[in-house]
Design a protein around this motif. Structure first.
Motif, PDB file in Angstrom:
ATOM      1  N   LYS A   1       0.798  -1.223   0.000  1.00 15.01           N
ATOM      2  CA  LYS A   1       0.000   0.000   0.000  1.00 15.01           C
ATOM      3  C   LYS A   1       0.830   1.273   0.000  1.00 15.01           C
ATOM      4  O   LYS A   1       0.276   2.364  -0.143  1.00 15.01           O
ATOM      5  CB  LYS A   1      -0.933   0.032   1.219  1.00 15.01           C
ATOM      6  CG  LYS A   1      -2.115  -0.906   1.122  1.00 15.01           C
ATOM      7  CD  LYS A   1      -3.059  -0.665   2.287  1.00 15.01           C
ATOM      8  CE  LYS A   1      -4.310  -1.516   2.169  1.00 15.01           C
ATOM      9  NZ  LYS A   1      -5.255  -1.246   3.266  1.00 15.01           N
TER      10      LYS A   1
ATOM     11  N   LEU B   1       0.384   3.430  -3.042  1.00 17.92           N
ATOM     12  CA  LEU B   1      -0.925   4.091  -3.038  1.00 17.92           C
ATOM     13  C   LEU B   1      -0.906   5.312  -2.119  1.00 17.92           C
ATOM     14  O   LEU B   1      -1.483   6.358  -2.445  1.00 17.92           O
ATOM     15  CB  LEU B   1      -2.001   3.104  -2.595  1.00 17.92           C
ATOM     16  CG  LEU B   1      -3.444   3.612  -2.621  1.00 17.92           C
ATOM     17  CD1 LEU B   1      -3.841   4.012  -4.034  1.00 17.92           C
ATOM     18  CD2 LEU B   1      -4.394   2.549  -2.076  1.00 17.92           C
TER      19      LEU B   1
ATOM     20  N   ALA C   1       4.527   5.862  -8.443  1.00 14.25           N
ATOM     21  CA  ALA C   1       3.322   6.315  -7.750  1.00 14.25           C
ATOM     22  C   ALA C   1       3.293   7.836  -7.624  1.00 14.25           C
ATOM     23  O   ALA C   1       2.251   8.466  -7.795  1.00 14.25           O
ATOM     24  CB  ALA C   1       3.236   5.665  -6.372  1.00 14.25           C
TER      25      ALA C   1
ATOM     26  N   VAL D   1      -9.669   7.136  -1.889  1.00 10.10           N
ATOM     27  CA  VAL D   1      -8.342   6.527  -1.728  1.00 10.10           C
ATOM     28  C   VAL D   1      -7.933   6.499  -0.261  1.00 10.10           C
ATOM     29  O   VAL D   1      -7.337   5.525   0.217  1.00 10.10           O
ATOM     30  CB  VAL D   1      -7.316   7.297  -2.573  1.00 10.10           C
ATOM     31  CG1 VAL D   1      -5.911   6.735  -2.357  1.00 10.10           C
ATOM     32  CG2 VAL D   1      -7.665   7.210  -4.048  1.00 10.10           C
TER      33      VAL D   1
END
Length: 258
Positions: free
Chosen positions: A14, A17, A86, A129
């Motif tokens: 994660k 993200l 990212a 998100v």
């Protein structure tokens, strides 16, 4: 805290993200600040033009999203490469969604009433998100005990049911409820059981011959819009920098009595 961070952020993958979310919000805030300064004629910033063509920042945003997206696909979820991808993707997404209204209406409506759609989409995207990040991932974690596997299997089942409720809410024309409801079960359930908004796919399919339900849905939508249009507009003005000359919000249309 470090063990929680590793097991629920780093090990499930994660971290990219999280970096994408931070860079997404940061790019949006910086872009809005720069565009405000340009509009006010302050600072060294100016619009970018090629001849008579104004180059909107959605153009470099699309390029950054392509680079970051393809890089992320090749880099996987772990390692420095995925982190850099990212960040690049998040910056590009911030630039693109800041001009979401331009893509939607195919017109330069950045400071107009229609331009508020961009701020709304950015807020919803960031909230979704963030909610995904605060949850636990049922996949990608090694060395789980049987109880932990059972808990995560139940979580996966709950997520599937919740997504079904969110899909029903989306069909009922409740975009915000559907997006938030994908990770908050109560929100999705409320959106699924309440009346659909007029003009939604659900209303066109199931309220076509139910005149009373159609009238109730129109009246409820009118009252909701009248109650929340003002506060939502003030939040959008504070974030997006809209001014009174951007146009007054259209008032909700009162439903006709049948």
């Amino acid at each position: 805290m470090s063990d929680w961070w590793y097991r629920n952020v780093v090990e499930p993958g994660k971290l990219p993200l999280l970096l994408a979310l931070v860079s997404f919000v940061g790019a949006f805030l910086v872009t809005r600040t720069v565009t405000r300064l340009i509009r006010a004629g302050k600072g060294p910033f100016r619009d970018i033009s090629t001849g008579s063509v104004h180059v909107h920042h959605v153009v470099p945003g699309v390029f950054l999203m392509l680079v970051g997206g393809f890089w992320a696909v090749g880099a996987g979820r772990h390692g420095a490469g995925s982190a850099f991808a990212a960040v690049i993707f998040g910056v590009g997404a911030g630039l693109v969604l800041d001009e979401f209204a331009l893509i939607l209406y195919l017109d330069d409506v950045y400071w107009s009433e229609q331009g508020r759609k961009s701020v709304e989409v950015v807020m919803l995207t960031a909230a979704l998100v963030l909610l995904v990040l605060t949850g636990f991932s049922p996949l990608g974690v090694d060395d789980l005990t049987p109880d932990e596997r059972q808990d995560r299997a139940l979580l996966a089942l709950n997520t599937g049911v919740n997504c079904a409720f969110a899909l029903i809410a989306l069909l009922k024309g409740k975009l915000r409820t559907a997006l938030i409801g994908t990770v908050v079960p109560l929100v999705a359930l409320i959106g699924a059981v309440r009346l659909a908004r007029p003009g939604s796919a659900w209303a066109r399919r199931f309220y076509r011959r139910r005149h009373r339900a159609r009238a109730r849905a129109a009246l409820r939508a009118f009252r909701h819009d009248r109650r929340w249009a003002g506060p939502r507009r003030r939040v959008q003005d504070w974030i997006g920098g809209f001014s009174p000359d951007a146009g007054s919000p259209p008032g909700p249309e009162r439903p006709r009595r049948r």
